[in-house]
Design an enzyme around this catalytic site. Structure first.
Site, mmCIF file in Angstrom:
data_model
loop_
_atom_site.group_PDB
_atom_site.id
_atom_site.type_symbol
_atom_site.label_atom_id
_atom_site.label_comp_id
_atom_site.label_asym_id
_atom_site.label_seq_id
_atom_site.Cartn_x
_atom_site.Cartn_y
_atom_site.Cartn_z
ATOM 1 N N GLY A 282 0.879 -1.082 -0.068
ATOM 2 C CA GLY A 282 -0.059 0.035 -0.052
ATOM 3 C C GLY A 282 0.776 1.217 -0.006
ATOM 4 O O GLY A 282 1.951 1.137 0.726
ATOM 5 N N ARG B 33 4.698 -16.309 -4.398
ATOM 6 C CA ARG B 33 3.359 -16.929 -4.383
ATOM 7 C C ARG B 33 2.334 -16.646 -5.514
ATOM 8 O O ARG B 33 1.248 -15.881 -4.908
ATOM 9 C CB ARG B 33 2.831 -16.745 -3.030
ATOM 10 N N ASP C 297 5.577 -4.581 5.319
ATOM 11 C CA ASP C 297 5.605 -5.986 5.718
ATOM 12 C C ASP C 297 5.663 -7.092 4.717
ATOM 13 O O ASP C 297 6.714 -7.944 4.583
ATOM 14 C CB ASP C 297 4.452 -6.105 6.845
ATOM 15 N N THR D 3 5.254 1.892 5.892
ATOM 16 C CA THR D 3 3.541 1.777 6.278
ATOM 17 C C THR D 3 3.187 2.745 7.010
ATOM 18 O O THR D 3 3.740 3.054 7.795
ATOM 19 C CB THR D 3 3.589 0.276 6.754
ATOM 20 N N ASP E 229 0.871 2.182 9.011
ATOM 21 C CA ASP E 229 0.519 1.362 10.171
ATOM 22 C C ASP E 229 1.483 1.368 11.399
ATOM 23 O O ASP E 229 1.094 1.198 12.608
ATOM 24 C CB ASP E 229 -0.062 0.168 9.852
ATOM 25 N N ARG F 249 -4.265 -2.639 10.977
ATOM 26 C CA ARG F 249 -4.876 -4.229 10.888
ATOM 27 C C ARG F 249 -4.482 -4.823 12.222
ATOM 28 O O ARG F 249 -5.251 -5.473 12.707
ATOM 29 C CB ARG F 249 -4.244 -4.789 9.727
HETATM 30 O O1 F6P Z 1 -0.968 0.051 4.532
HETATM 31 C C1 F6P Z 1 -1.594 -1.009 5.443
HETATM 32 C C2 F6P Z 1 -2.918 -0.563 5.234
HETATM 33 O O2 F6P Z 1 -3.284 0.851 5.377
HETATM 34 C C3 F6P Z 1 -3.829 -1.444 6.334
HETATM 35 O O3 F6P Z 1 -4.171 -0.718 7.486
HETATM 36 C C4 F6P Z 1 -5.294 -1.441 5.411
HETATM 37 O O4 F6P Z 1 -5.897 -2.554 6.053
HETATM 38 C C5 F6P Z 1 -4.624 -1.793 4.092
HETATM 39 O O5 F6P Z 1 -3.407 -0.874 3.937
HETATM 40 C C6 F6P Z 1 -5.626 -1.394 3.026
HETATM 41 O O6 F6P Z 1 -4.906 -1.770 1.759
HETATM 42 P P1 F6P Z 1 -5.538 -1.643 0.314
HETATM 43 O O7 F6P Z 1 -7.330 -1.319 0.657
HETATM 44 O O8 F6P Z 1 -4.928 -0.672 -0.544
HETATM 45 O O9 F6P Z 1 -5.633 -3.262 -0.148
#
Ligand code: F6P
Length: 367
Positions: A18, A86, A123, A145, A147, A191
């Site tokens: 992301g 994968r 991650d 990230t 997060d 998450r």
């Molecule tokens: O970058 C991590 C994060 O922001 C999480 O908190 C969230 O669940 C996820 O990305 C959402 O990602 P996407 O909707 O882009 O798959």
């Protein structure tokens, strides 16, 4: 000139997972630091896909990174699908098979005369980088990230920008919540770790903050809200991390996820708002801040951290210190082994000063 190949050293850079505010600033720092060493730099589009598909290699000159320090997103594009290790292959009979494309990827890397890779990712992307490094790819990681849940670095760029965006949003919720005497439940990203919810909840003066680290009791939340309303205020703000869950239940998912895709979290704010409305007389509304937290310009702190990480990553490449990731601690930017960096998720410690501050202020953490 690289004495081992009699041609300029060729550094590749990609962004995976992301997006996060500050990615472009890292790209700019990587490109300028490498060009200043006399190297060539090649951007790989869409994580590793551009390399495997063969159509995603872009030469990165000074002009390609102009104005990037302040720009949100990533000019190289990114994806959080399609892990090369994968990879979901769609067969003609409609079945999906998970295959390992790492050999193909390493082969493409060599074919394009690339000497090293700076992989900027979270991650998932750093796990991939760690495995590719084990298989012989010369790679240095840069942690990313919003997060802030990567172990081995005190903070990741993008986190503080996301917190700023979220706390600005919570500030705005106060006035509408007060005007209507409502309880507003806002869902923030996170998450596995509740860093954004905790920081934005504190900065935005939330009454309740629910985190994945503390399974919550709805009774405790309701009791806290009732007590607040009895004291006088006619409204309240509840902040939930998307990955929070009740002590007697499980996380709320949008969908389980297709093969090879990450699980999508979402819907907890609506669930909590409905429960509050069902069990009290309070009027409630919910909202999900979602990807707003990932968008927009990085704040100055994140820009500077991104520039420091990008420049330091190139220095690690210059020292042939592969299989490492740049990380920040009290002593500054340093290198840590990629394998250690991805070994565990950095959760909010329950005895952290931020948690203890929230408790001292009387904020309900759901327990
Ligand atoms: O970058 C991590 C994060 O922001 C999480 O908190 C969230 O669940 C996820 O990305 C959402 O990602 P996407 O909707 O882009 O798959």
């Amino acid at each position: 000139m690289d004495p081992s190949t009699s041609r300029p050293f060729r550094l590749a850079v990609n962004t995976g997972g992301g997006d996060a505010p500050g990615l472009n600033a890292v790209i700019r720092a990587v490109v300028l630091t490498a060009l200043n060493r006399g190297w060539e730099v090649v951007g790989i589009r869409r994580g590793y896909e551009g390399l495997m598909d063969g159509d995603g290699l872009v030469p990165m000159g000074v002009e390609t990174v102009q104005g990037l320090t302040a720009r949100g997103g990533t000019i190289l594009g990114t994806t959080n699908r399609g892990n090369p290790l994968r990879w979901p292959r769609h067969n003609p009979d409609g079945s999906v098979e998970i295959i390992d494309r790492s050999g193909e990827l390493i082969e493409a890397f060599r074919r394009h005369n690339l000497d090293a890779l700076v992989a900027i990712g979270g991650d998932g992307s750093l796990h991939i980088a760690a495995e590719l490094s084990e298989r012989g790819l010369p790679v240095v990681g840069v942690p990313k990230t919003i997060d802030n849940d990567l172990a081995a670095t005190d903070v990741t760029f993008g986190f503080h920008t996301a917190v700023q965006t979220a706390s600005d949003a919570i500030d705005k919720l106060h006035s509408t919540a007060a005007s209507h005497s409502r309880i507003m439940v806002v869902e923030l990203m996170g998450r596995d770790a509740g860093w954004i919810a905790l920081y934005a909840g504190l900065a935005g003066a939330a009454d309740v903050i629910l985190l994945p680290e503390i399974p919550y009791s709805m009774d405790a939340v309701l009791e806290h809200l009732r007590a607040r309303m009895r004291r006088g205020p006619t409204y309240a703000i509840v902040v939930v991390a998307e990955g929070a869950y009740p002590s007697n239940g499980k996380v709320t998912l949008v969908e389980e996820g297709k093969p090879g895709a990450a699980r999508r979290y979402g819907g907890l704010a609506e669930q909590v708002a409905t429960e509050i409305a069902d069990q009290t007389d309070f009027e409630t509304r919910s909202l999900v801040l979602g990807h707003l937290q990932r968008g927009g310009q990085p704040i100055a702190f994140d820009r500077i951290l991104s520039l420091r990480f990008g420049a330091a990553a190139v220095e690690l490449v210059a020292r042939r210190d592969f299989g490492c990731m740049v990380a920040l601690d009290a002593s500054g930017v340093r290198a840590v082994p990629l394998a250690d960096a991805v070994a565990r998720t950095k959760k909010v410690p329950l005895d952290s000063e931020e948690i203890l501050t929230a408790r001292k202020l009387g904020i309900c953490l759901g327990d």
